[in-house]
Design a protein around this motif. Structure first.
Motif, PDB file in Angstrom:
ATOM      1  N   SER A 366       0.847  -1.189   0.000  1.00 51.22           N
ATOM      2  CA  SER A 366       0.000   0.000   0.000  1.00 51.22           C
ATOM      3  C   SER A 366       0.882   1.238   0.000  1.00 51.22           C
ATOM      4  CB  SER A 366      -0.946  -0.005   1.207  1.00 51.22           C
ATOM      5  OG  SER A 366      -2.025   0.876   0.971  1.00 51.22           O
ATOM      6  N   ALA A 367       1.941   1.168  -0.804  1.00 53.64           N
ATOM      7  CA  ALA A 367       2.867   2.299  -0.888  1.00 53.64           C
ATOM      8  C   ALA A 367       2.184   3.543  -1.446  1.00 53.64           C
ATOM      9  CB  ALA A 367       4.068   1.922  -1.767  1.00 53.64           C
ATOM     10  N   PHE A 368       1.082   3.330  -2.185  1.00 58.11           N
ATOM     11  CA  PHE A 368       0.361   4.448  -2.801  1.00 58.11           C
ATOM     12  C   PHE A 368      -1.122   4.436  -2.421  1.00 58.11           C
ATOM     13  CE2 PHE A 368       3.834   2.901  -5.416  1.00 58.11           C
ATOM     14  CZ  PHE A 368       4.607   4.038  -5.587  1.00 58.11           C
ATOM     15  N   GLY A 369      -1.466   3.638  -1.394  1.00 58.94           N
ATOM     16  CA  GLY A 369      -2.858   3.542  -0.969  1.00 58.94           C
ATOM     17  C   GLY A 369      -3.658   2.488  -1.696  1.00 58.94           C
ATOM     18  N   GLU A 370      -2.963   1.506  -2.333  1.00 58.42           N
ATOM     19  CA  GLU A 370      -3.658   0.512  -3.152  1.00 58.42           C
ATOM     20  C   GLU A 370      -4.166  -0.691  -2.373  1.00 58.42           C
ATOM     21  OE1 GLU A 370       0.771   0.160  -4.312  1.00 58.42           O
ATOM     22  OE2 GLU A 370      -0.513   1.450  -3.097  1.00 58.42           O
ATOM     23  N   HIS A 371      -3.632  -0.953  -1.172  1.00 57.41           N
ATOM     24  CA  HIS A 371      -4.119  -2.034  -0.301  1.00 57.41           C
ATOM     25  C   HIS A 371      -4.157  -3.386  -1.009  1.00 57.41           C
ATOM     26  CE1 HIS A 371      -5.227   1.242   2.338  1.00 57.41           C
ATOM     27  NE2 HIS A 371      -6.104   1.692   1.468  1.00 57.41           N
ATOM     28  N   VAL A 372      -3.090  -3.750  -1.691  1.00 52.79           N
ATOM     29  CA  VAL A 372      -3.011  -5.025  -2.401  1.00 52.79           C
ATOM     30  C   VAL A 372      -2.645  -6.127  -1.415  1.00 52.79           C
ATOM     31  CG1 VAL A 372      -1.705  -6.339  -4.121  1.00 52.79           C
ATOM     32  CG2 VAL A 372      -2.457  -4.009  -4.630  1.00 52.79           C
ATOM     33  N   ILE A 373      -3.365  -7.254  -1.473  1.00 51.41           N
ATOM     34  CA  ILE A 373      -3.120  -8.372  -0.561  1.00 51.41           C
ATOM     35  C   ILE A 373      -2.681  -9.605  -1.343  1.00 51.41           C
ATOM     36  CG2 ILE A 373      -4.736  -7.511   1.163  1.00 51.41           C
ATOM     37  CD1 ILE A 373      -6.767  -9.606   0.141  1.00 51.41           C
ATOM     38  N   LYS A 436      -8.933  -5.483 -12.256  1.00 46.69           N
ATOM     39  CA  LYS A 436     -10.294  -5.992 -12.083  1.00 46.69           C
ATOM     40  C   LYS A 436     -10.596  -6.278 -10.612  1.00 46.69           C
ATOM     41  CE  LYS A 436     -10.180  -9.428 -15.034  1.00 46.69           C
ATOM     42  NZ  LYS A 436     -10.629 -10.620 -15.816  1.00 46.69           N
ATOM     43  N   GLN A 437      -9.572  -6.714  -9.880  1.00 44.20           N
ATOM     44  CA  GLN A 437      -9.780  -7.116  -8.483  1.00 44.20           C
ATOM     45  C   GLN A 437      -9.729  -5.960  -7.497  1.00 44.20           C
ATOM     46  OE1 GLN A 437      -7.857 -11.038  -7.199  1.00 44.20           O
ATOM     47  NE2 GLN A 437      -6.451 -10.258  -8.733  1.00 44.20           N
ATOM     48  N   ASN A 438      -8.896  -4.954  -7.795  1.00 41.44           N
ATOM     49  CA  ASN A 438      -8.586  -3.931  -6.794  1.00 41.44           C
ATOM     50  C   ASN A 438      -8.847  -2.546  -7.382  1.00 41.44           C
ATOM     51  OD1 ASN A 438      -6.970  -1.978  -5.239  1.00 41.44           O
ATOM     52  ND2 ASN A 438      -6.187  -3.764  -4.151  1.00 41.44           N
ATOM     53  N   ILE A 439      -9.931  -1.904  -6.924  1.00 38.60           N
ATOM     54  CA  ILE A 439     -10.327  -0.610  -7.495  1.00 38.60           C
ATOM     55  C   ILE A 439      -9.312   0.486  -7.187  1.00 38.60           C
ATOM     56  CG2 ILE A 439     -12.795  -1.149  -7.513  1.00 38.60           C
ATOM     57  CD1 ILE A 439     -13.073   0.513  -4.950  1.00 38.60           C
ATOM     58  N   TYR A 440      -8.631   0.357  -6.030  1.00 34.66           N
ATOM     59  CA  TYR A 440      -7.628   1.366  -5.683  1.00 34.66           C
ATOM     60  C   TYR A 440      -6.453   1.304  -6.658  1.00 34.66           C
ATOM     61  CZ  TYR A 440     -10.261   1.077  -1.314  1.00 34.66           C
ATOM     62  OH  TYR A 440     -11.266   1.050  -0.386  1.00 34.66           O
ATOM     63  N   TYR A 441      -6.034   0.091  -6.963  1.00 33.86           N
ATOM     64  CA  TYR A 441      -4.943  -0.089  -7.926  1.00 33.86           C
ATOM     65  C   TYR A 441      -5.371   0.414  -9.299  1.00 33.86           C
ATOM     66  CZ  TYR A 441      -1.328  -2.394 -10.709  1.00 33.86           C
ATOM     67  OH  TYR A 441      -0.296  -2.649 -11.590  1.00 33.86           O
ATOM     68  N   ASP A 442      -6.596   0.105  -9.685  1.00 36.88           N
ATOM     69  CA  ASP A 442      -7.115   0.556 -10.980  1.00 36.88           C
ATOM     70  C   ASP A 442      -7.117   2.083 -11.064  1.00 36.88           C
ATOM     71  OD1 ASP A 442      -8.419   0.143 -13.562  1.00 36.88           O
ATOM     72  OD2 ASP A 442     -10.228   0.896 -12.588  1.00 36.88           O
ATOM     73  N   ARG A 481       4.553 -13.429  -0.304  1.00 38.85           N
ATOM     74  CA  ARG A 481       4.107 -13.168  -1.657  1.00 38.85           C
ATOM     75  C   ARG A 481       4.316 -11.704  -2.050  1.00 38.85           C
ATOM     76  NH1 ARG A 481       4.912 -17.069  -3.705  1.00 38.85           N
ATOM     77  NH2 ARG A 481       3.563 -18.878  -3.889  1.00 38.85           N
ATOM     78  N   LEU A 482       4.254 -10.819  -1.073  1.00 38.30           N
ATOM     79  CA  LEU A 482       4.426  -9.411  -1.361  1.00 38.30           C
ATOM     80  C   LEU A 482       4.825  -8.673  -0.101  1.00 38.30           C
ATOM     81  CD1 LEU A 482       0.805  -7.972  -1.966  1.00 38.30           C
ATOM     82  CD2 LEU A 482       1.360  -9.891  -0.545  1.00 38.30           C
ATOM     83  N   SER A 483       5.431  -7.520  -0.280  1.00 39.89           N
ATOM     84  CA  SER A 483       5.873  -6.717   0.854  1.00 39.89           C
ATOM     85  C   SER A 483       5.806  -5.246   0.482  1.00 39.89           C
ATOM     86  CB  SER A 483       7.289  -7.116   1.293  1.00 39.89           C
ATOM     87  OG  SER A 483       8.170  -7.103   0.194  1.00 39.89           O
ATOM     88  N   ASP A 484       5.729  -4.411   1.498  1.00 41.57           N
ATOM     89  CA  ASP A 484       5.557  -2.974   1.288  1.00 41.57           C
ATOM     90  C   ASP A 484       6.892  -2.241   1.222  1.00 41.57           C
ATOM     91  OD1 ASP A 484       3.427  -1.258   0.770  1.00 41.57           O
ATOM     92  OD2 ASP A 484       3.530  -0.341   2.745  1.00 41.57           O
TER      93      ASP A 484
END
Length: 497
Positions: A366-373, A436-442, A481-484
């Motif tokens: 969520s480096a830019f507020g995207e909240h990717v999990i 498609k999955q994450n509106i913040y990322y989109d 799988r991922l890190s901030d």
């Protein structure tokens, strides 16, 4: 049908009937667990400090017992490790499961005479419910391998401690001892690569029917089997019919596994942890794992998008909704109280209650507020691979906040077995699936805050070398799988790996 297979089917029927009873009454089951926990721990140091004698219901508990992580409970755990009795639970723990990953170094998770049986029963019942559903029981006559940590335990102040998988190895029932592999001598080998080679030597000529472990490390075992035998795993082990796994999502590995095996095999997903055995797959055709509501664990849930607010609402089992990401909070008969496991789950069903693991509350971008999990990146990769011959050995994702040129982006580090013909087109497929999955990322992509996904190829065995470089190769260790941040990314970019 052998006697062992026949007995397994009879036992499976009993376990199914018992499971049906408690799963059909989730609220009363959890209430009973809650009352037992509070009663048994009332005279412990923790119980006295938190007024357990005044707790008559869940509202009282939530008022007196705040949510804590390991650091919040550490003062009590340290007293128990030092040998003090009646600290978090009655008497002394019988084991401490040693894990890593906290700011203060190693974690020591207590296991008690009340909690330990549930770890064993859950793994057993998962297999028995599979037998009940499918009618398949012949595999119990073959050899079974459980890739795990060393069973050699240390002792301190009269309490033994070691890896959970090593502790569990001491509880394999006698009727399975002849079937179980690897041998004790091989299982105690510390160096993971040496251990895998020894396991390959031991098992190559055996009739392996069940193989269990974290997918990334089972994959390493399969690869070495294939290298040495020059055969597909399924041809080498004609009766291999069941893969049991936990710890990480199997889907990113499925295509690679089916290629290594040469055919499809049934699988059972487990959700074990040092803190408790939370769930297992009870139906082959159902999405999600049955949440174990009768196993000495009282569950609470906090919505992940509210978790870091000042006073997030705590939900009990009767208040949860399907499709929401919750942080899993537990109180157990091992003496963990309102304990933040760090796991993020979603409910896929409420009749009965089934869950999937969607990530870790500390493993996100969520480096830019995207909240990717974690679930989102795994699903995006799987979608991009559909209909292709692309196969992936391992991957992780990190943000690139300060690129040398252009917009910031998410950098995907992928170790391919079969690379896509067009790496940029493959990256765009991943990106489209993410959007498609994450509106913040989109929104960030649409608003030209981020550019689309960038893939960095990792050399063959690059992730294994990374895990080895940080002392976490094999056993129960898992790659995030991922890190901030760029800690893993910078190590993977180090040409020495």
């Amino acid at each position: 049908m052998s006697i062992k297979s026949f007995a397994a089917k009879l036992f499976a029927q009993k376990v199914y009937n018992d499971t049906k009873k408690w799963s059909a009454n989730p609220l009363s089951t959890q209430k009973k667990v809650f009352n037992n926990l509070i009663t048994q721990a009332a005279d412990t140091a923790f119980g006295k400090d938190h007024n357990f004698s005044e707790i008559n219901n869940y509202a009282d508990f939530a008022k007196h017992v705040p949510v804590r992580d390991y650091e919040g409970l550490k003062q009590y755990v340290d007293r128990a490790v030092a040998g003090e009795e009646d600290v978090l639970w009655e008497g002394k723990p019988i084991y401490f499961a040693k894990t890593s990953g906290t700011t203060s170094g190693a974690k020591f998770i207590p296991l008690t005479k009340e909690s330990m049986p549930y770890h064993i029963q859950a793994a057993r019942n998962a297999i028995l419910l599979y037998i009940y559903e499918t009618g398949k029981a012949d595999f119990v006559n073959g050899k079974m391998i459980f890739l795990q940590g060393s069973p050699v335990l240390q002792e301190k102040n009269g309490i033994k401690f070691g890896r959970l998988s090593g502790i569990v190895a001491h509880y394999v029932p006698k009727y399975l001892q002849r079937n179980r592999m690897p041998s004790w001598e091989t299982n105690i080998i510390d160096d993971w690569e040496t251990k895998v080679d020894a396991i390959v030597d031991e098992t190559m000529k055996e009739d392996m029917s069940v193989i269990s472990g974290i997918p990334s490390w089972v994959q390493m075992y399969f690869e070495r089997l294939q290298q040495k035998s020059k055969k597909k795993v399924g041809d080498l082990f004609k009766n291999f019919s069941l893969f049991i796994y936990g710890g990480v999502n199997y889907e990113p590995y499925r295509a690679k596994f089916e290629n290594l095996i040469g055919r499809k095999v049934d699988s059972i997903e487990l959700f074990p942890a040092s803190e408790g055995f939370f769930a297992y797959q009870d139906k082959q055709g159902e999405k999600g794992m049955l949440l174990l509501l009768n196993s000495g664990i009282f569950y609470e849930f906090i919505k992940s998008d509210e978790f870091f607010t000042e006073s997030p609402k705590r939900y009990t089992i009767g208040e949860v909704e399907i499709g929401i990401n919750y942080v899993l909070i537990i109180s157990t008969n091992a003496g963990l109280w309102a304990y933040n496991t760090g796991d993020v789950i979603q409910f896929t069903s409420k009749d009965p209650y089934r869950v999937i693991v969607t990530g870790r509350i500390k493993h996100y971008i969520s480096a830019f507020g995207e909240h990717v999990i974690g679930k989102e990146v795994e699903s995006a990769l799987n979608e991009a691979m559909q209909g292709t011959n692309v196969r992936v050995n391992e991957f992780t994702v990190a943000p690139q906040i300060n690129p040398k040129e252009g917009l910031p982006y998410h950098e995907w580090f992928i170790e391919f077995e079969n690379e896509p013909d067009d790496i940029d087109a493959f990256a765009l497929k991943i990106d489209a699936a993410m959007r498609k999955q994450n509106i913040y990322y989109d929104d960030l992509i649409s608003g030209n805050i981020l550019r689309t996904v960038v893939i960095t190829k990792v050399a063959v065995n690059g992730f294994q070398k990374y895990m080895k470089s940080i002392g976490k190769l094999g056993g129960q260790n898992k790659l995030p799988r991922l890190s901030d941040n760029r800690k893993i990314a910078d190590a993977l970019n180090n040409k020495k790996l």
